[in-house]
Design a protein around this motif. Sequence first.
Motif, PDB file in Angstrom:
ATOM      1  N   GLU A 187      -6.173   0.670  11.003  1.00  0.00           N
ATOM      2  CA  GLU A 187      -6.175   2.128  11.032  1.00  0.00           C
ATOM      3  C   GLU A 187      -4.755   2.668  11.153  1.00  0.00           C
ATOM      4  O   GLU A 187      -4.013   2.322  12.071  1.00  0.00           O
ATOM      5  CB  GLU A 187      -7.052   2.645  12.163  1.00  0.00           C
ATOM      6  N   TYR A 197      -2.185   6.564  -0.114  1.00  0.00           N
ATOM      7  CA  TYR A 197      -3.437   6.462   0.637  1.00  0.00           C
ATOM      8  C   TYR A 197      -4.534   7.172  -0.106  1.00  0.00           C
ATOM      9  O   TYR A 197      -4.453   8.385  -0.331  1.00  0.00           O
ATOM     10  CB  TYR A 197      -3.255   7.074   2.031  1.00  0.00           C
ATOM     11  N   THR A 227     -10.318   7.743   3.629  1.00  0.00           N
ATOM     12  CA  THR A 227      -9.347   8.685   4.186  1.00  0.00           C
ATOM     13  C   THR A 227      -9.579  10.098   3.674  1.00  0.00           C
ATOM     14  O   THR A 227     -10.100  10.294   2.570  1.00  0.00           O
ATOM     15  CB  THR A 227      -7.901   8.265   3.832  1.00  0.00           C
ATOM     16  N   LEU A 241       0.865  -1.171   0.000  1.00  0.00           N
ATOM     17  CA  LEU A 241       0.000   0.000   0.000  1.00  0.00           C
ATOM     18  C   LEU A 241       0.908   1.230   0.000  1.00  0.00           C
ATOM     19  O   LEU A 241       1.405   1.650   1.045  1.00  0.00           O
ATOM     20  CB  LEU A 241      -0.899  -0.012   1.238  1.00  0.00           C
ATOM     21  N   VAL A 267      -6.130   7.085   8.059  1.00  0.00           N
ATOM     22  CA  VAL A 267      -6.419   6.212   6.924  1.00  0.00           C
ATOM     23  C   VAL A 267      -7.006   4.915   7.488  1.00  0.00           C
ATOM     24  O   VAL A 267      -6.395   4.266   8.328  1.00  0.00           O
ATOM     25  CB  VAL A 267      -5.131   5.889   6.129  1.00  0.00           C
ATOM     26  N   ARG A 268      -8.202   4.572   7.039  1.00  0.00           N
ATOM     27  CA  ARG A 268      -8.914   3.426   7.605  1.00  0.00           C
ATOM     28  C   ARG A 268      -9.177   2.393   6.520  1.00  0.00           C
ATOM     29  O   ARG A 268      -9.812   2.679   5.506  1.00  0.00           O
ATOM     30  CB  ARG A 268     -10.250   3.910   8.185  1.00  0.00           C
ATOM     31  N   TYR A 269      -8.640   1.201   6.737  1.00  0.00           N
ATOM     32  CA  TYR A 269      -8.838   0.101   5.788  1.00  0.00           C
ATOM     33  C   TYR A 269      -9.778  -0.938   6.396  1.00  0.00           C
ATOM     34  O   TYR A 269      -9.695  -1.228   7.588  1.00  0.00           O
ATOM     35  CB  TYR A 269      -7.509  -0.598   5.481  1.00  0.00           C
ATOM     36  N   CYS A 316     -10.717   1.391   1.530  1.00  0.00           N
ATOM     37  CA  CYS A 316     -10.016   2.445   2.264  1.00  0.00           C
ATOM     38  C   CYS A 316     -10.854   3.705   2.312  1.00  0.00           C
ATOM     39  O   CYS A 316     -11.490   4.078   1.323  1.00  0.00           O
ATOM     40  CB  CYS A 316      -8.681   2.733   1.563  1.00  0.00           C
TER      41      CYS A 316
END
Lengths: 643, 643
Positions: free
Chosen positions: B524, B443, B460, B440, B468-470, B458
């Motif tokens: 996260e 982002y 963000t 990754l 950044v939240r996956y 994702c």
Amino acid sequence: MKSRSVPVTAFQPGEGFLPDCQRLVKEQVIPYQYEILNDRLEGVEKSHALENFRIAAKKTAGEPVTEEFYGMVFQDSDVAKWLEAAAYSLTVQPDPELEKEIDGVVELLASAQQEDGYLNSYFTVKEPERRWTNLQEAHELYCAGHLMEAACAYYEATGKDGFLKVMEKNADCIYEQFMNHCSKGYSGHPEVELALMRLYRASGNSKYKELAQHFVDVRGEAPNYFMEEKAKRGWNVWGPTGNDAEDTDYTQSTLPVRQQKDAVGHAVRAVYLYTAMADLANETGDAGLKEACETLWKSITHRRMYVTGGIGSTVIGEAFTVDYDLPNATVYAETCASIGLMFFARRMLELEAKGEYADVMERALYNTVLAGMQLDGKRFFYVNPLEVVPGISGKAATQRHDLPQRPQWYACACCPPNVARVLSSIGSYAYSEGEEALFLHLYLGGTVKSAKGYSLSCETGYPHCGAVRYVFHGEQEAVLALRIPGWSRNTALTVNGEAVDLAAAVRDGYAMLNRQFHEGDVIELTLDMTPRKVFASSKIPADTGCAAVQRGPLVYCTEGVDNGGDILSLSLNRDGALREEDFDAGLLGGVVPVLADGWRTQQTEDLYTASRPGREKTEIRMVPYYTWGNRGLNQMRVWLPEA
Amino acid sequence: MKSRSVPVTAFQPGEGFLPDCQRLVKEQVIPYQYEILNDRLEGVEKSHALENFRIAAKKTAGEPVTEEFYGMVFQDSDVAKWLEAAAYSLTVQPDPELEKEIDGVVELLASAQQEDGYLNSYFTVKEPERRWTNLQEAHELYCAGHLMEAACAYYEATGKDGFLKVMEKNADCIYEQFMNHCSKGYSGHPEVELALMRLYRASGNSKYKELAQHFVDVRGEAPNYFMEEKAKRGWNVWGPTGNDAEDTDYTQSTLPVRQQKDAVGHAVRAVYLYTAMADLANETGDAGLKEACETLWKSITHRRMYVTGGIGSTVIGEAFTVDYDLPNATVYAETCASIGLMFFARRMLELEAKGEYADVMERALYNTVLAGMQLDGKRFFYVNPLEVVPGISGKAATQRHDLPQRPQWYACACCPPNVARVLSSIGSYAYSEGEEALFLHLYLGGTVKSAKGYSLSCETGYPHCGAVRYVFHGEQEAVLALRIPGWSRNTALTVNGEAVDLAAAVRDGYAMLNRQFHEGDVIELTLDMTPRKVFASSKIPADTGCAAVQRGPLVYCTEGVDNGGDILSLSLNRDGALREEDFDAGLLGGVVPVLADGWRTQQTEDLYTASRPGREKTEIRMVPYYTWGNRGLNQMRVWLPEA
């Protein structure tokens, strides 16, 4: 108040810095350049300049010629500038051998001159059918102008008028062409205009003033002469990609001169033109022309000049660019342009004695012009950068012209003999005289004779020391106008030990001493030589956040050799002091180094980092800018960041 | 660890900054550029690029042709880059109408293609007898390369192979010429090499790899091909004063590529070449080639790159100069060069996953590449200066190329469609996958599908916000390698709320998450978006005494419009703080302005003065560099003096 530069014979050099420069020119530069002009020096660019005249002389004599012209189209001017400098040098010290060499060259010129007075080795040898067809590029009038100046100089220095007659005959030929035959046009490179004004004064013949006025007046009239000429002339000096006639700014021909507001184009051309304009305005009282000169003066000195008195920000066209565009590393600042700025300043001073003009003349002289020559008089800069980083300067595509060390001689060798002619006649820049007063513009050891009978001798350690001592010789009422430099914060003036009230005495930057003087009267001027930081207008992007250091008229610079090699990591301490060392006679011909409180920032591994690099206090050692590049390849900066 | 960029179809954009850029490209830029390519837009530089192909098609069909080719010799590439961008855009959102337009253009290309596979409108229309005779200047292989890339993109995006077949036939024609007929030479402008590598992967035909390898291997062999070609070809594209074959640095042909140590010459050409070299090194395991890539990477990113990720310091040859020569006002920093730097970075990342490569890719993307396009997608910069002063920028002779505002379209329109193709395929830069892990790199909101079956979505607010939240979709063991940017000082990573020990998990700039993942697992990443000052190496003369400001990946700049017009009098307070304002959705498309404690220095009357100008404290307001020049003509600076 109006005045005229004193004749070169009115000044006799004494001891000190500028007289030493005059002697260096006489003893080193002039013999050295004579060898070059004769192609007798190994390892330098071939000149062939005298040989060109020898070939022309053969042609003029009708002998068969197989040899070819070599060099720039304006190669003749190298000979002219050498002749001019050599002529002035005879006033520094008589020199029968040099005079004989000059006479030999003059004889050569006379033999190369054609029946009708025409004199130009390029056209005579190479393009006899193309006289006066390429005024834009071919420097025909330019070369003539330089030879006229040389002839005037030799006449002024020796009283011998043979050379003057040759050049009067040449000027008559030009007059015939442009005034009687009504040939259109004017020179792409101004010079003949200012030279004709000198010839007018030397000969007393007012047709030369008339011709100068003509060339000044028709310049820039519509339709543009150079574009018309290019359309029909059918030949180019520089090839198809050479000078562009459409770039009328380059030749200062976009508008008639009285309408020009900004100093534009090729910087040397510009200031040579403005010099003639100012001279003419002085002679004729032409108010419009004077006003144009003042406007153009401001354009240069208030918006387009380096702190070193350098002008011309770009190599592209060796030219002015736009207001406040004064980059330090990619700069051009040709030595000749600052010499031309001295010419312009001198004529403006004659037109009106204002300290501002003399301040600029001195700035250009002591910084860019002197930097143009190595201390031994044997190597020269054409371009005078304010920042040099070996590895970048002279190497990066945008800085190929910014050499980190002086070369010996150039294919286009305009600057070296130009420095020589200014230094060898420096007395005429230092003093001017008018009905009202004798003006003392520059401080240098030696004696000046007034046209009014008295004389004034001067002793000084200037520009390294601020004490200037004059002794009056004679018994008469006189007005002495002593320049008080704009940079001197605390100035003292005494006559026979008695203080003069400067607040009352100073007018337009000159202290007027009007009194009955007696033999042996002593006038002492004490200038404030405290080193000072100088700040640029924040309109100059290149200098924001920076300061330079000046002491007296000298701009200082920081060189690697005095500061552990790396000077890019140095900055001045904003709250720090400047200190001067004692005069060091053994360093760089004698200088007063200045020490500045500063910082040295640690070098970082990374190209960019968010970790503030550490710094420690350090002492930065500086030397006068004119001495830079005399101790091998190293970094140099005039402006340092201040933090 | 090796990897390959994920296919463009593997990424589906969601919400946020880069997805918005993708949609802008799809909705504004691509239709706008299509109009231009069709000459249907008033008031912009004429393109004629599609018309050139129509004329070529008539010629190919044997119809009589009276129309003439118009534009640059590489005009075809504008069509190719548009096609490539349009193809990628179809993956952002299906669009039957756009697909029809593409198909129409592809059909046109096919009809312009000659029997033997040759396809180039310039040569077909204008110089049919001169194929392959001017590889140095004529961009023949360059245009072919761009069309190959477009064909690969369309195939990847849609699975339709018509265009791919056209370009395979064209590549076969080139193979025939250079491999079977043993034609000597290689392209003056690298591009075909990297394109052939793509074509090799899209088609599975290894002869294209072989051809790419050939072009890379013969480059720079002695005697120099371009000099030999120029000596015998007898024609020039750019006239006699055009590209100089002797300037072998310009074309990266001074030495064989494996011996090249410094990034030199035309910056776009350089990075396109290095991109192919890295790709080839990855495919073939050629250690010498990999080492050359690493050396050249360091040459650029450690010594010749602007803080904005711009490369190419000079307009002269649009080229690299020398180490640390990074002037801010006379800079070139072509948009395409930074795009090429992203290409190179992506291939280096594939070769070896190192955070350093991704950091540079991100730096180039978020600063120079995005600055290349106006926020509305309708105007473009070719050159990306770090200092702009209206009145000087775009006007002074040395800064004519540094425009203070974006023009609509250029006669040489390489940059606008290049921006479009990068942004519309940004998912392939953001993610790469290898045997060991899914990487990754960038982002951005959206979903990426792993070749191993799982997917990752994702959310963000990046680059303006650091969270950044996956969310993991699937049930399987997997290794996720999350880049931890070099600039993030305090980074937190959690999986389902549980902190990951980054000290243990990070390897070469990537946090390795190796575990059994479950549907809905939440990863996260919290990056440190504290604005920070950045300092340049003191070896860069242009930046000494200065600091820049960055927040996250964004370099900030100071513009006049936020700071009372005059920013040249501003300096940062060395001891001062940086503060961020709240995200302002209404400003410049949504940004977080940064405030810096600074000083405003009083403007002085004089150009130079020894009286220190007063200063007062002030607050300096900054915005991201990529947004500059969107609010009218005004001053801009990235580096400010610090005092």
